[in-house]
Design a protein around this motif. Sequence first.
Motif, PDB file in Angstrom:
ATOM      1  N   ARG A 135       0.816  -1.211   0.000  1.00 47.82           N
ATOM      2  CA  ARG A 135       0.000   0.000   0.000  1.00 47.82           C
ATOM      3  C   ARG A 135       0.853   1.266   0.000  1.00 47.82           C
ATOM      4  O   ARG A 135       1.849   1.350   0.726  1.00 47.82           O
ATOM      5  CB  ARG A 135      -0.913   0.028   1.232  1.00 47.82           C
ATOM      6  CG  ARG A 135      -1.948  -1.098   1.281  1.00 47.82           C
ATOM      7  CD  ARG A 135      -2.718  -1.106   2.593  1.00 47.82           C
ATOM      8  NE  ARG A 135      -3.801  -2.076   2.589  1.00 47.82           N
ATOM      9  CZ  ARG A 135      -3.661  -3.354   2.928  1.00 47.82           C
ATOM     10  NH1 ARG A 135      -2.461  -3.807   3.284  1.00 47.82           N
ATOM     11  NH2 ARG A 135      -4.694  -4.179   2.893  1.00 47.82           N
ATOM     12  N   PHE A 136       0.446   2.235  -0.773  1.00 51.89           N
ATOM     13  CA  PHE A 136       0.985   3.590  -0.722  1.00 51.89           C
ATOM     14  C   PHE A 136      -0.197   4.555  -0.885  1.00 51.89           C
ATOM     15  O   PHE A 136      -0.874   4.870   0.075  1.00 51.89           O
ATOM     16  CB  PHE A 136       2.073   3.810  -1.773  1.00 51.89           C
ATOM     17  CG  PHE A 136       2.850   5.079  -1.553  1.00 51.89           C
ATOM     18  CD1 PHE A 136       3.813   5.153  -0.555  1.00 51.89           C
ATOM     19  CD2 PHE A 136       2.639   6.209  -2.337  1.00 51.89           C
ATOM     20  CE1 PHE A 136       4.537   6.328  -0.326  1.00 51.89           C
ATOM     21  CE2 PHE A 136       3.348   7.375  -2.123  1.00 51.89           C
ATOM     22  CZ  PHE A 136       4.304   7.437  -1.115  1.00 51.89           C
ATOM     23  N   THR A 203      -1.849  15.854  -8.975  1.00 54.70           N
ATOM     24  CA  THR A 203      -2.655  16.780  -8.196  1.00 54.70           C
ATOM     25  C   THR A 203      -3.699  17.479  -9.063  1.00 54.70           C
ATOM     26  O   THR A 203      -4.795  17.789  -8.592  1.00 54.70           O
ATOM     27  CB  THR A 203      -1.757  17.815  -7.500  1.00 54.70           C
ATOM     28  OG1 THR A 203      -0.945  18.486  -8.484  1.00 54.70           O
ATOM     29  CG2 THR A 203      -0.839  17.145  -6.479  1.00 54.70           C
ATOM     30  N   GLY A 204      -3.363  17.701 -10.336  1.00 53.22           N
ATOM     31  CA  GLY A 204      -4.338  18.320 -11.225  1.00 53.22           C
ATOM     32  C   GLY A 204      -5.569  17.462 -11.424  1.00 53.22           C
ATOM     33  O   GLY A 204      -6.689  17.970 -11.560  1.00 53.22           O
ATOM     34  N   LEU A 205      -5.367  16.154 -11.432  1.00 51.36           N
ATOM     35  CA  LEU A 205      -6.483  15.228 -11.592  1.00 51.36           C
ATOM     36  C   LEU A 205      -7.003  14.698 -10.265  1.00 51.36           C
ATOM     37  O   LEU A 205      -7.988  13.956 -10.249  1.00 51.36           O
ATOM     38  CB  LEU A 205      -6.051  14.043 -12.463  1.00 51.36           C
ATOM     39  CG  LEU A 205      -5.956  14.298 -13.959  1.00 51.36           C
ATOM     40  CD1 LEU A 205      -5.381  13.081 -14.659  1.00 51.36           C
ATOM     41  CD2 LEU A 205      -7.312  14.642 -14.542  1.00 51.36           C
ATOM     42  N   ASP A 206      -6.338  15.057  -9.172  1.00 46.83           N
ATOM     43  CA  ASP A 206      -6.720  14.540  -7.855  1.00 46.83           C
ATOM     44  C   ASP A 206      -6.791  13.014  -7.893  1.00 46.83           C
ATOM     45  O   ASP A 206      -7.752  12.393  -7.418  1.00 46.83           O
ATOM     46  CB  ASP A 206      -8.065  15.130  -7.413  1.00 46.83           C
ATOM     47  CG  ASP A 206      -8.351  14.860  -5.935  1.00 46.83           C
ATOM     48  OD1 ASP A 206      -7.388  14.658  -5.178  1.00 46.83           O
ATOM     49  OD2 ASP A 206      -9.552  14.834  -5.560  1.00 46.83           O
ATOM     50  N   ALA A 207      -5.754  12.415  -8.480  1.00 46.37           N
ATOM     51  CA  ALA A 207      -5.747  10.972  -8.725  1.00 46.37           C
ATOM     52  C   ALA A 207      -4.936  10.240  -7.654  1.00 46.37           C
ATOM     53  O   ALA A 207      -3.839  10.678  -7.286  1.00 46.37           O
ATOM     54  CB  ALA A 207      -5.145  10.678 -10.103  1.00 46.37           C
ATOM     55  N   PRO A 208      -5.437   9.105  -7.160  1.00 45.20           N
ATOM     56  CA  PRO A 208      -4.695   8.308  -6.169  1.00 45.20           C
ATOM     57  C   PRO A 208      -3.656   7.428  -6.853  1.00 45.20           C
ATOM     58  O   PRO A 208      -3.846   6.218  -7.043  1.00 45.20           O
ATOM     59  CB  PRO A 208      -5.796   7.479  -5.515  1.00 45.20           C
ATOM     60  CG  PRO A 208      -6.793   7.264  -6.611  1.00 45.20           C
ATOM     61  CD  PRO A 208      -6.754   8.526  -7.450  1.00 45.20           C
ATOM     62  N   ILE A 209      -2.568   8.017  -7.255  1.00 42.97           N
ATOM     63  CA  ILE A 209      -1.494   7.298  -7.927  1.00 42.97           C
ATOM     64  C   ILE A 209      -0.170   7.653  -7.261  1.00 42.97           C
ATOM     65  O   ILE A 209      -0.068   8.672  -6.554  1.00 42.97           O
ATOM     66  CB  ILE A 209      -1.424   7.640  -9.438  1.00 42.97           C
ATOM     67  CG1 ILE A 209      -1.379   9.151  -9.647  1.00 42.97           C
ATOM     68  CG2 ILE A 209      -2.596   7.029 -10.188  1.00 42.97           C
ATOM     69  CD1 ILE A 209      -1.295   9.584 -11.085  1.00 42.97           C
ATOM     70  N   GLN A 210       0.840   6.835  -7.479  1.00 44.06           N
ATOM     71  CA  GLN A 210       2.172   7.129  -6.981  1.00 44.06           C
ATOM     72  C   GLN A 210       3.136   7.218  -8.164  1.00 44.06           C
ATOM     73  O   GLN A 210       2.910   6.610  -9.200  1.00 44.06           O
ATOM     74  CB  GLN A 210       2.663   6.092  -5.979  1.00 44.06           C
ATOM     75  CG  GLN A 210       2.381   4.652  -6.307  1.00 44.06           C
ATOM     76  CD  GLN A 210       1.049   4.158  -5.762  1.00 44.06           C
ATOM     77  OE1 GLN A 210       0.487   4.731  -4.836  1.00 44.06           O
ATOM     78  NE2 GLN A 210       0.541   3.083  -6.332  1.00 44.06           N
ATOM     79  N   SER A 211       4.175   7.997  -7.969  1.00 43.19           N
ATOM     80  CA  SER A 211       5.134   8.224  -9.048  1.00 43.19           C
ATOM     81  C   SER A 211       6.489   7.653  -8.677  1.00 43.19           C
ATOM     82  O   SER A 211       6.802   7.436  -7.503  1.00 43.19           O
ATOM     83  CB  SER A 211       5.282   9.725  -9.330  1.00 43.19           C
ATOM     84  OG  SER A 211       5.873  10.386  -8.214  1.00 43.19           O
ATOM     85  N   CYS A 212       7.293   7.422  -9.709  1.00 47.42           N
ATOM     86  CA  CYS A 212       8.672   7.000  -9.502  1.00 47.42           C
ATOM     87  C   CYS A 212       9.475   7.348 -10.744  1.00 47.42           C
ATOM     88  O   CYS A 212       9.058   7.033 -11.862  1.00 47.42           O
ATOM     89  CB  CYS A 212       8.757   5.494  -9.239  1.00 47.42           C
ATOM     90  SG  CYS A 212      10.431   4.903  -8.845  1.00 47.42           S
ATOM     91  N   THR A 268      -0.874   7.575   1.510  1.00 48.80           N
ATOM     92  CA  THR A 268      -2.154   7.841   2.161  1.00 48.80           C
ATOM     93  C   THR A 268      -2.765   6.594   2.790  1.00 48.80           C
ATOM     94  O   THR A 268      -3.246   6.634   3.921  1.00 48.80           O
ATOM     95  CB  THR A 268      -3.159   8.440   1.160  1.00 48.80           C
ATOM     96  OG1 THR A 268      -3.248   7.584   0.014  1.00 48.80           O
ATOM     97  CG2 THR A 268      -2.720   9.825   0.707  1.00 48.80           C
ATOM     98  N   VAL A 269      -2.730   5.468   2.088  1.00 50.10           N
ATOM     99  CA  VAL A 269      -3.271   4.228   2.647  1.00 50.10           C
ATOM    100  C   VAL A 269      -2.167   3.317   3.169  1.00 50.10           C
ATOM    101  O   VAL A 269      -2.442   2.255   3.733  1.00 50.10           O
ATOM    102  CB  VAL A 269      -4.135   3.479   1.602  1.00 50.10           C
ATOM    103  CG1 VAL A 269      -5.325   4.311   1.201  1.00 50.10           C
ATOM    104  CG2 VAL A 269      -3.312   3.068   0.386  1.00 50.10           C
TER     105      VAL A 269
END
Length: 460
Positions: A135-136, A203-212, A268-269
Motif C-alpha cells: 500500500r501507498f 494533483t491536477g487530476l486529484d488521482a490516487p497514484i504514486q510516481s517513480c 495515504t493508505v
Amino acid sequence: MDVELLKTLLAHATPARSGDALAGVIAPDAASRVAAQRRLADTGLLEILETPLIDPDRDEVSALILAQHDAAAFAPIRAWSVGDLRDWLISDAADPEAIATLQWALTPEMAAAVAKISRNQDLIAIAAKRPVVSRFRTTVGLPGRLSVRIQPNHPTDDARGVAASILDGLLFGCGDAVIGINPATDSPEATVRLLRLIDELRTGLDAPIQSCVLAHVTTAIAVMERGAPVDLVFQSIAGTQGANRSFGIDLAILREAHEAALSLQRGTVGQDCMYFETGQGSALSANAHHGIDQQTLEARAYAVAREFQPLLVNTVVGFIGPEYLYDGREITRAGLEDHFCGKLLGLPMGVDVCYTNHAEADQNDMDNLLTLLGVAGVNFVMGVPGSDDVMLNYQSTSFHDAAYIRRVLAKRAAPEFEAWAQGMGLFDAAGFLVPEDGAALLADARFDRLLRAARLEIAA
C-alpha cells in the motif's frame, strides 16, 4: 552437504536456459537434468539452510538470508525435503494463510529448489494461492485485482511526450501500480523535473497514484534532500554482493534511501515506498555469479527486496537478452519461476512481460505469458504505449494488453484507483473501461486544466 555439490544439484535441476549454458553450469543432457531434479526433491530443507552457497563472511546477501531466517516458523517443516514442501504447497492444506506463515521460514534457495522440481501449472497454482498486498496511495495485490505501471519513457525525457503517454495510459485505466519513468539521463536535475511533472498531473487530476523516476538510488537520496516530491525510491538489485556492487549499491545505501523515503510520509493508505527491479542473468553479466545458476541467484535477490517492505517488485524477465533467456519458452518459464518464488517469499511481485528484438520471441509469446501470469495472480504488469519502449528499445505489454487481461480474467484495478476512475467516467460500475474509451474524462474540466498545465510546463 558440500556446497559445490549443492550448487551443481541446483544448477543441473534447472530447466534449460541459455544463461546457464553461458555460465557453464547447465546439465549436460535431459537425463542428467531429471536425475538432478529427483535428487533435489529428496534433499532436506535443513541441508539447504545449513549450506550457504556463498560464504556469509564474504557476501552480505548470504549474511542477510541467514539473519532473516525464522527458526521458530521453520520448526514445523524442519524435517521436510524439497519434495515434501512441493507436495504440501499444491495440497488443499496450503491455503493462503498457511503459506504466508512460511514467509520467513523459507530461504530463497529453498524457494528456488521447489521451483526447479515444479511444472508450470504448479508454479501458477501455488502462486495464485499466495496474494501479497502492499500500500501507498493505492492498495496493490488484492485478490481479483491487477494493477498496471504506466511506463511513459521518452528518448530525450521530453515533457510533452512523457505527458502524452501518461494521459494515454490513464484513458485505458492504467497507472494504479505506479507511473514510473526510466529517465534518459540520471542527473538530479532531470529527475526533479520529471517528478514535478508527474506530481502536477497527479494533483491536477486529484488521482490516487504514486510516481517513480527510476534513477539510481543515490540520485533519489540527493533529490529528496532538495525537497523533490519523491513517492517511491527505485533500484535494480541482484542476488550477490558483487552483482549489487556492479549496480553501485549495498545494503547500507538501500537502508539510507528507505529511511529517507519513509520520513516523507507521502503515502495515504500505506507507506510501502520502495520499488525494486530484478532479472535472471544480472549476476552473470556482472561476473559475480559464483558458479550458481541464474534462477537461484534471482531468488536470492528477493531476500534483498523483502528487507525493505517494497510496494512493488518487478522481474524484467526478458530484458537482458537471448544470451540469458533465449526464446519465448525460456522467457515464459523464467517469468513463472520468478513470480512464484517472489510470492512464496512474501513479495508483491509484478512481471515486465518483455523481450528484446534479437530474441527468438514475439508478441504471441508475451500474450501467452501475460495470460498465465494473470491466472497466477501477478500483482502488476507494464503499460507501454504500443508495447514498444522507444527509449529502452525493447518490447513489453501495452495499455491495450492490460485492458485485455483485466477483461478476460475479470480482474479489476486497485480499489482507490477504481473509485477515482469511476468518478471520472473511465470505468463503469463493474470496474471495467466504459465503451466511450474515456470520452467523459476528455470533457472533464480538471482534465482540461491538466492539459493546460502540461503545456505551461513545456513552455517554461
